[in-house]
Design a protein around this motif. Structure first.
Motif, PDB file in Angstrom:
ATOM      1  N   CYS A   1       0.821  -1.224   0.000  1.00 15.96           N
ATOM      2  CA  CYS A   1       0.000   0.000   0.000  1.00 15.96           C
ATOM      3  C   CYS A   1       0.849   1.266   0.000  1.00 15.96           C
ATOM      4  CB  CYS A   1      -0.989  -0.004   1.158  1.00 15.96           C
ATOM      5  SG  CYS A   1      -2.178  -1.355   1.050  1.00 15.96           S
ATOM      6  N   LEU A   2       2.023   1.184  -0.600  1.00 16.80           N
ATOM      7  CA  LEU A   2       2.896   2.345  -0.739  1.00 16.80           C
ATOM      8  C   LEU A   2       2.736   2.916  -2.138  1.00 16.80           C
ATOM      9  CD1 LEU A   2       6.138   0.793   0.812  1.00 16.80           C
ATOM     10  CD2 LEU A   2       4.593   2.451   1.891  1.00 16.80           C
ATOM     11  N   PRO A   3       2.905   4.218  -2.290  1.00 15.65           N
ATOM     12  CA  PRO A   3       2.878   4.753  -3.656  1.00 15.65           C
ATOM     13  C   PRO A   3       4.105   4.234  -4.412  1.00 15.65           C
ATOM     14  CG  PRO A   3       3.346   6.496  -2.063  1.00 15.65           C
ATOM     15  CD  PRO A   3       3.092   5.239  -1.289  1.00 15.65           C
ATOM     16  N   PRO A   4       3.918   3.667  -5.586  1.00 15.25           N
ATOM     17  CA  PRO A   4       5.068   3.111  -6.311  1.00 15.25           C
ATOM     18  C   PRO A   4       6.031   4.216  -6.744  1.00 15.25           C
ATOM     19  CG  PRO A   4       3.073   2.990  -7.645  1.00 15.25           C
ATOM     20  CD  PRO A   4       2.667   3.495  -6.311  1.00 15.25           C
ATOM     21  N   THR A   5       7.298   3.956  -6.549  1.00 16.06           N
ATOM     22  CA  THR A   5       8.337   4.901  -6.962  1.00 16.06           C
ATOM     23  C   THR A   5       9.399   4.150  -7.772  1.00 16.06           C
ATOM     24  OG1 THR A   5       9.559   4.568  -4.912  1.00 16.06           O
ATOM     25  CG2 THR A   5       8.028   6.421  -4.967  1.00 16.06           C
TER      26      THR A   5
END
Length: 151
Positions: free
Chosen positions: A107-111
């Motif tokens: 649930c992390l913003p993809p980077t």
């Protein structure tokens, strides 16, 4: 066309390459260029690109445009590539793909990895001021992606 070379063939990516290029540009925070490449790919019948456009417009509360692209997703026929599923080499290095997927699962913003983001941020742009927001793939892009994968 093999792997990353699908991102740039005589300066234009194939539809799958354009979809991935759009995603990379989106992750590098260049939404206008991302949408351009997704529209290019969707115009050639790429359902994934149409879905990316649906999500992009939905996020910005542009519901009429989002509805249009959602409709396109359902109207576009699945592509018959003539090759069995998974027969084409991936467009991105496995470690990059796995990292992006893991970030989503957490649930992390993809980077993007820093070296890949830098490469994408420095893609050339047209000299035409009407298209200065557009990032263009270049002939060295597949080679640069392979080199970065080995870092």
């Amino acid at each position: 066309m093999r792997g990353p070379a699908r991102l740039c063939d005589d300066s234009l990516p194939d539809p799958d390459g354009a979809t991935v290029l759009g995603a990379l540009l989106h992750l590098a925070e260049n939404p206008d260029a991302a949408e351009f490449w997704w529209q290019y790919a969707a115009g050639d019948g790429n359902r994934t690109a149409a879905f990316c456009l649906y999500l992009s417009h939905r996020i910005r509360a542009e519901y009429a445009d989002a509805a249009h692209w959602r409709h396109q997703v359902h109207q576009l026929a699945p592509r018959a590539t003539g090759a069995p599923a998974g027969a084409l080499p991936p467009l991105l290095d496995e470690s990059v793909r796995n990292s992006l997927i893991a970030q989503c699962h957490e649930c992390l913003p993809p980077t993007l990895p820093v070296h890949l983001r830098t490469l994408i941020e420095h893609l050339p742009t047209p000299d035409d001021e009407d298209f200065e927001h557009l990032s263009l793939p270049h002939r060295r892009l597949p080679q640069d992606l392979r080199r970065l994968a080995s870092l």
